[in-house]
Motif scaffolding. Structure first.
Motif, PDB file in Angstrom:
ATOM      1  N   LEU A 151       0.699  -1.492  -0.374  1.00  0.00           N
ATOM      2  CA  LEU A 151      -0.398  -0.301   0.300  1.00  0.00           C
ATOM      3  C   LEU A 151       1.104   1.190   0.169  1.00  0.00           C
ATOM      4  O   LEU A 151       0.407   2.176  -1.049  1.00  0.00           O
ATOM      5  CB  LEU A 151      -0.713  -0.359   1.241  1.00  0.00           C
ATOM      6  N   ILE A 152       1.770   1.354   0.971  1.00  0.00           N
ATOM      7  CA  ILE A 152       2.465   2.590   1.149  1.00  0.00           C
ATOM      8  C   ILE A 152       3.994   2.667   0.483  1.00  0.00           C
ATOM      9  O   ILE A 152       4.252   3.651   0.290  1.00  0.00           O
ATOM     10  CB  ILE A 152       3.243   2.742   2.446  1.00  0.00           C
ATOM     11  N   SER A 153       4.407   2.028  -0.596  1.00  0.00           N
ATOM     12  CA  SER A 153       4.779   1.541  -1.573  1.00  0.00           C
ATOM     13  C   SER A 153       4.651   2.258  -3.479  1.00  0.00           C
ATOM     14  O   SER A 153       5.635   2.616  -4.353  1.00  0.00           O
ATOM     15  CB  SER A 153       6.235   0.875  -1.828  1.00  0.00           C
ATOM     16  N   LYS A 154       3.340   1.578  -3.281  1.00  0.00           N
ATOM     17  CA  LYS A 154       2.919   2.108  -4.642  1.00  0.00           C
ATOM     18  C   LYS A 154       1.175   2.075  -4.849  1.00  0.00           C
ATOM     19  O   LYS A 154       1.168   2.561  -5.753  1.00  0.00           O
ATOM     20  CB  LYS A 154       2.532   0.344  -5.119  1.00  0.00           C
ATOM     21  N   ARG A 155       0.572   2.125  -3.942  1.00  0.00           N
ATOM     22  CA  ARG A 155      -1.048   2.788  -3.430  1.00  0.00           C
ATOM     23  C   ARG A 155      -1.478   3.787  -3.427  1.00  0.00           C
ATOM     24  O   ARG A 155      -2.287   3.900  -3.394  1.00  0.00           O
ATOM     25  CB  ARG A 155      -1.688   1.647  -3.494  1.00  0.00           C
ATOM     26  N   ILE A 156      -0.719   4.982  -2.312  1.00  0.00           N
ATOM     27  CA  ILE A 156      -1.404   5.844  -1.921  1.00  0.00           C
ATOM     28  C   ILE A 156      -0.845   7.209  -1.669  1.00  0.00           C
ATOM     29  O   ILE A 156       0.336   7.628  -2.641  1.00  0.00           O
ATOM     30  CB  ILE A 156      -0.707   5.616  -0.300  1.00  0.00           C
ATOM     31  N   TYR A 157      -1.312   8.036  -2.280  1.00  0.00           N
ATOM     32  CA  TYR A 157      -1.056   9.200  -2.652  1.00  0.00           C
ATOM     33  C   TYR A 157      -0.328  10.054  -0.494  1.00  0.00           C
ATOM     34  O   TYR A 157      -0.450  10.122  -0.013  1.00  0.00           O
ATOM     35  CB  TYR A 157      -2.208  10.425  -2.289  1.00  0.00           C
ATOM     36  N   ALA A 166      -7.556   5.428  -5.562  1.00  0.00           N
ATOM     37  CA  ALA A 166      -7.507   6.653  -6.581  1.00  0.00           C
ATOM     38  C   ALA A 166      -8.562   6.123  -7.562  1.00  0.00           C
ATOM     39  O   ALA A 166      -8.969   6.971  -7.764  1.00  0.00           O
ATOM     40  CB  ALA A 166      -5.757   5.723  -7.269  1.00  0.00           C
ATOM     41  N   THR A 167      -9.180   5.123  -7.782  1.00  0.00           N
ATOM     42  CA  THR A 167     -10.860   4.833  -8.678  1.00  0.00           C
ATOM     43  C   THR A 167     -12.106   4.767  -8.622  1.00  0.00           C
ATOM     44  O   THR A 167     -11.877   4.294  -6.972  1.00  0.00           O
ATOM     45  CB  THR A 167     -10.009   3.332  -9.318  1.00  0.00           C
ATOM     46  N   PHE A 168     -11.907   5.624  -9.449  1.00  0.00           N
ATOM     47  CA  PHE A 168     -13.574   5.371  -9.410  1.00  0.00           C
ATOM     48  C   PHE A 168     -14.004   3.994  -9.530  1.00  0.00           C
ATOM     49  O   PHE A 168     -15.210   3.918  -8.856  1.00  0.00           O
ATOM     50  CB  PHE A 168     -14.521   6.880 -10.022  1.00  0.00           C
ATOM     51  N   VAL A 169     -13.685   4.403 -10.664  1.00  0.00           N
ATOM     52  CA  VAL A 169     -14.351   2.180 -11.147  1.00  0.00           C
ATOM     53  C   VAL A 169     -12.880   1.971 -11.948  1.00  0.00           C
ATOM     54  O   VAL A 169     -13.214   3.257 -12.737  1.00  0.00           O
ATOM     55  CB  VAL A 169     -15.324   3.037 -12.221  1.00  0.00           C
ATOM     56  N   GLY A 170     -12.574   0.890 -11.639  1.00  0.00           N
ATOM     57  CA  GLY A 170     -11.757  -0.079 -12.556  1.00  0.00           C
ATOM     58  C   GLY A 170     -11.600  -0.808 -12.257  1.00  0.00           C
ATOM     59  O   GLY A 170     -13.145  -1.755 -12.318  1.00  0.00           O
ATOM     60  N   THR A 215      -4.959   0.032  -9.245  1.00  0.00           N
ATOM     61  CA  THR A 215      -3.802  -0.745  -9.864  1.00  0.00           C
ATOM     62  C   THR A 215      -1.672  -0.195  -9.576  1.00  0.00           C
ATOM     63  O   THR A 215      -2.001   0.689  -8.598  1.00  0.00           O
ATOM     64  CB  THR A 215      -2.963  -1.543 -10.889  1.00  0.00           C
ATOM     65  N   ALA A 216      -0.849  -0.824  -9.382  1.00  0.00           N
ATOM     66  CA  ALA A 216      -0.067  -0.550  -8.598  1.00  0.00           C
ATOM     67  C   ALA A 216       0.281   0.797  -9.555  1.00  0.00           C
ATOM     68  O   ALA A 216       0.608   0.896 -11.020  1.00  0.00           O
ATOM     69  CB  ALA A 216       1.852  -1.556  -9.319  1.00  0.00           C
ATOM     70  N   TYR A 217       0.601   2.055  -8.878  1.00  0.00           N
ATOM     71  CA  TYR A 217       1.450   3.571  -9.660  1.00  0.00           C
ATOM     72  C   TYR A 217       0.160   4.056  -9.579  1.00  0.00           C
ATOM     73  O   TYR A 217       0.616   4.987 -10.524  1.00  0.00           O
ATOM     74  CB  TYR A 217       2.457   3.213 -10.196  1.00  0.00           C
ATOM     75  N   GLU A 218      -1.013   3.322  -9.787  1.00  0.00           N
ATOM     76  CA  GLU A 218      -2.313   4.412 -10.369  1.00  0.00           C
ATOM     77  C   GLU A 218      -3.076   5.421 -10.089  1.00  0.00           C
ATOM     78  O   GLU A 218      -3.113   4.749  -8.443  1.00  0.00           O
ATOM     79  CB  GLU A 218      -2.700   3.121 -10.568  1.00  0.00           C
ATOM     80  N   LEU A 219      -2.107   6.703  -9.622  1.00  0.00           N
ATOM     81  CA  LEU A 219      -2.321   7.802  -8.485  1.00  0.00           C
ATOM     82  C   LEU A 219      -3.106   9.177  -9.271  1.00  0.00           C
ATOM     83  O   LEU A 219      -2.215  10.091  -9.156  1.00  0.00           O
ATOM     84  CB  LEU A 219      -1.617   7.545  -7.885  1.00  0.00           C
ATOM     85  N   PRO A 220      -3.664   8.879 -10.179  1.00  0.00           N
ATOM     86  CA  PRO A 220      -4.276  10.122 -10.499  1.00  0.00           C
ATOM     87  C   PRO A 220      -4.456  11.406  -9.521  1.00  0.00           C
ATOM     88  O   PRO A 220      -4.446  11.001  -8.597  1.00  0.00           O
ATOM     89  CB  PRO A 220      -5.517  10.480 -11.724  1.00  0.00           C
ATOM     90  N   ASN A 221      -4.568  12.383 -10.041  1.00  0.00           N
ATOM     91  CA  ASN A 221      -4.962  13.688  -9.412  1.00  0.00           C
ATOM     92  C   ASN A 221      -6.801  14.125  -9.166  1.00  0.00           C
ATOM     93  O   ASN A 221      -7.224  13.946  -8.735  1.00  0.00           O
ATOM     94  CB  ASN A 221      -3.515  14.907  -9.066  1.00  0.00           C
ATOM     95  N   THR A 261      -6.103  18.173  -7.278  1.00  0.00           N
ATOM     96  CA  THR A 261      -6.213  19.240  -8.431  1.00  0.00           C
ATOM     97  C   THR A 261      -8.356  19.210  -8.103  1.00  0.00           C
ATOM     98  O   THR A 261      -8.503  17.979  -8.182  1.00  0.00           O
ATOM     99  CB  THR A 261      -5.612  19.175  -9.475  1.00  0.00           C
ATOM    100  N   PHE A 262      -8.389  20.239  -8.053  1.00  0.00           N
ATOM    101  CA  PHE A 262      -9.124  20.634  -8.959  1.00  0.00           C
ATOM    102  C   PHE A 262      -9.342  21.671  -9.454  1.00  0.00           C
ATOM    103  O   PHE A 262      -8.984  22.765  -9.475  1.00  0.00           O
ATOM    104  CB  PHE A 262     -10.437  21.243  -7.202  1.00  0.00           C
ATOM    105  N   LYS A 263     -10.443  21.505 -10.416  1.00  0.00           N
ATOM    106  CA  LYS A 263     -10.378  22.798 -12.302  1.00  0.00           C
ATOM    107  C   LYS A 263     -12.057  23.331 -12.262  1.00  0.00           C
ATOM    108  O   LYS A 263     -12.721  22.474 -12.057  1.00  0.00           O
ATOM    109  CB  LYS A 263     -10.482  22.649 -13.221  1.00  0.00           C
ATOM    110  N   LYS A 264     -12.131  24.501 -11.304  1.00  0.00           N
ATOM    111  CA  LYS A 264     -12.630  25.139 -11.194  1.00  0.00           C
ATOM    112  C   LYS A 264     -14.066  25.136 -12.769  1.00  0.00           C
ATOM    113  O   LYS A 264     -15.784  24.969 -12.734  1.00  0.00           O
ATOM    114  CB  LYS A 264     -13.333  26.379 -10.691  1.00  0.00           C
ATOM    115  N   ASP A 265     -13.063  25.541 -13.529  1.00  0.00           N
ATOM    116  CA  ASP A 265     -13.973  26.076 -15.038  1.00  0.00           C
ATOM    117  C   ASP A 265     -13.792  23.795 -15.698  1.00  0.00           C
ATOM    118  O   ASP A 265     -14.237  24.626 -16.792  1.00  0.00           O
ATOM    119  CB  ASP A 265     -13.724  26.548 -15.591  1.00  0.00           C
ATOM    120  N   GLU A 266     -13.329  23.220 -14.668  1.00  0.00           N
ATOM    121  CA  GLU A 266     -13.293  21.792 -15.263  1.00  0.00           C
ATOM    122  C   GLU A 266     -13.870  20.723 -14.716  1.00  0.00           C
ATOM    123  O   GLU A 266     -12.883  20.089 -14.940  1.00  0.00           O
ATOM    124  CB  GLU A 266     -12.141  21.616 -16.828  1.00  0.00           C
TER     125      GLU A 266
END
Length: 632
Positions: free
Chosen positions: A290-296, A303-307, A321-327, A386-391
């Protein structure tokens, strides 16, 4: 018992001020706000269901399958509020619903209003969350006893545990994958520590053993087939609820990140009772994954809503999945983040390895509390980086509907607000731990501790202040073990350099320990396998991760490039966001284009970027937010 220490009761550990004490100073406002939601006819969690079940109301059941559990969490939090404030109004509120809950129990011990007040049958679907609700009842019952000295709910819990033991003791094949969100494992262990009834922890161990036993992973596992269709019915083995692989053989953190953290926390509690080495080895292996591959970096864990998991199970609200950490689309459910801290603290208890305490601290000053506003009256389910007000993320389908741009009051899934309440109101339990021969200091905040042998006072404005003072009012040759975090480069106690880990001292009445934890601002980078953050940096001071908001800065955050070799100015602003240290980071503004691809731009003007603690974002006007930035 394999535990090195037990966390303190709030009857002994009292928050007095500081970061955590101030979080619930407005407890009357918090409780009133939450009660308003819990009595709302369309909220997903509703206290009125217990009045219906007790025959006090003729309304119809409404709520999520997990409504009861969220009500129990709220009432548990109120118990902790009472232990701190001794406010009789809070006691009366909890006692009112404790009575209704006791009267809601079926004759054989079963209690779940989403079943007994509807046409659903018992144990039809693990998605009905029966064991989740029951687990939180066990924990609430223990908190109720500790706060009020009343064993009313212990009787309810014992009767329920007896019922569950009869249902599950033979490992019925049709129920092997039950316990979708297994709070019952922790809850049964909590109950056992109060009652000493061995079959309660034995039942908890049965629930751990059940994982991966069904052998239905190929035939009935929930997977997407080539046409995109998904099996919907049945109680299938799946990574989604950690049931494909026996826990003792598991190699990774997988599936729903609340169910996983509850499972791993419960299994740690079972290990603490049985001392089974294989179980601890498995938990350490999963934690390392967990702490080496899957935590922010904020301590967010899903990380994922659906996957899909690595083994092909369809998942949602899950570890990536490993290193899958979108912002931007990071899910990071508040309950999951706090659940990871709960697990880390249990691992600290059984190993005495302070790396677990460091991680729990990281979570609790960042993703563990970013899910609420500063007043603890409005909430986020999801905690992106991250959060984008207009997107904004589209919120009309699947789990994206949990991606709100502003914090809410009532909701279709109200699990996070009471999780926040019980955690923040009860955090004084985690500050101190009592071992056979030592008092452990695990967290730093203004908090007193008193028992028959010891009386100490800790004062600090940590994590914004670098100094912690522990004054010993009463003690005789008492050993104290103080967690020194690994992030600190030059820690000291009473002027002497110390190293990361537990620092030990023997104290007597009148002694004072001055702890210094210098907080050098650090620029952090991610493992290059984390594609979302490759070439980017973020900023930390002590355990706190920093974010920038558009409201504080002149230029678009996406056009800011940070200098990592120039000094950073840290300033405590007592009137901003409840009192925070802000950072002024040297940066370059480079104007960008709207084209999808274009030639690299390097020319810009020097400026500064103002940053605030990540947990405090979204407390002002709607605006962009970033944690990760390109390097200048």
């Amino acid at each position: 018992m394999a535990k090195k220490f037990e966390f303190a009761s709030l009857n002994n550990s009292k928050l007095t001020d500081g970061f955590w004490g101030k979080r619930t100073e407005n407890y009357e406002e918090i409780i009133d706000s939450m009660m308003d939601a819990l009595l709302n006819p369309t909220n997903s969690a509703r206290l009125i269901n217990f009045a219906i079940a007790a025959g006090e109301s003729d309304e119809k059941f409404f709520g999520a399958h997990w409504s009861d559990g969220d009500c129990y969490k709220f009432l548990e939090g109120c118990c902790y509020i009472y232990q701190t404030t001794k406010d009789e109004k809070v006691k009366d509120l909890v006692a009112k619903y404790a009575d209704l809950i006791a009267r809601s129990q079926e004759e054989d011990g079963y209690i779940c209003t989403q079943i007994t007040l509807t046409d659903k049958g018992r144990w039809e679907r693990y998605g009905f969350h029966e064991l989740y609700n029951m687990g939180h009842l066990f924990t609430f019952a223990v908190a109720y006893l500790d706060a009020f000295g009343d064993d009313l709910l212990i009787g309810v819990a014992n009767k329920l545990a007896d019922y569950l033991y009869e249902v599950f003791k033979s490992y019925p094949k049709e129920l092997l994958n039950f316990g979708f969100n297994p709070s019952q494992i922790m809850g049964l262990c909590d109950l056992y520590h109060v009652t000493g009834i061995e079959k309660q922890y034995q039942l908890a161990e049965i629930f751990v053993n059940m994982r991966g036993m069904s052998g239905e992973m190929e035939k009935d596992g929930i997977r997407a087939d080539p046409t995109g269709k998904v099996k919907k019915a049945g109680n299938f083995a799946t990574d989604q609820n950690q049931s494909l692989v026996p826990l003792r053989k598991e190699t990774m953190a997988t599936g729903h990140a609340v169910t996983s953290s509850y499972l791993y926390s419960g299994a740690t509690e079972v290990y603490a009772i049985t001392g089974e080495a294989e179980l601890l080895v498995a938990l350490e292996r999963i934690y390392t994954d967990l702490i080496s591959k899957r935590i922010y970096i904020t301590g967010g864990t899903n990380a994922t809503f659906v996957g899909h998991s690595e083994r092909g199970s369809l998942t949602h609200e899950s570890h990536g999945t490993a290193y899958e950490l979108p912002n931007k689309i990071a899910y990071n459910e508040t309950c999951a983040n706090i659940g990871a801290a709960m697990w880390a603290l249990r691992m600290l208890q059984v190993t005495e390895d302070t790396k677990y305490g460091d991680m729990a601290e990281r979570i609790m000053y960042n993703a563990g509390i970013s899910g609420s506003n500063l007043e603890l009256t409005r909430y986020f389910y999801s905690n992106p980086l991250t959060f984008k007000k207009d997107e904004p993320i589209p919120g009309e389908w699947a789990q994206y509907k949990h991606k709100s741009s502003r914090r809410w009051h009532t909701y279709t899934c109200w699990c996070c607000p009471p999780q926040l309440l019980r955690t923040i109101a009860g955090i004084g339990r985690w500050v101190y731990g009592k071992g056979d021969d030592a008092l452990y200091v695990n967290m730093f905040t203004s908090c007193d501790y008193q028992d028959e042998h010891l009386d100490i006072k800790m004062t600090t404005n940590y994590p914004y202040e670098e100094k912690i003072v522990i004054e010993v009012t009463r003690a005789t040759n008492q050993k104290i073990k103080i967690r020194i975090p690994a992030w600190c480069d030059a820690p000291a106690v009473n002027g002497d350099a110390v190293t990361a880990g537990y620092f030990e001292a023997v104290v007597n009445s009148g002694d004072i320990l001055n702890i210094e934890l210098p907080m050098r601002v650090k620029f952090m980078q991610a493992n290059p396998h984390v594609e979302s953050d490759r070439g980017m940096v973020c900023v930390m001071r002590g355990p706190v991760v920093y974010a920038a908001e558009g409201v504080d800065n002149q230029y678009s955050l996406d056009e800011m490039y940070l200098y990592v070799d120039k000094p950073v100015t840290a300033t405590y602003e007592k009137d901003l966001l409840g009192g925070v240290v802000t950072l002024e980071v040297m940066a370059k503004h480079i104007e960008q284009q709207s084209d999808l691809y274009y030639e690299v731009k390097t020319q810009g003007e020097d400026t500064t970027l103002k940053m605030i603690p990540y947990y405090a974002w979204a407390n002002r006007e709607l605006c962009d937010m970033n944690i990760w930035f390109a390097k200048a």
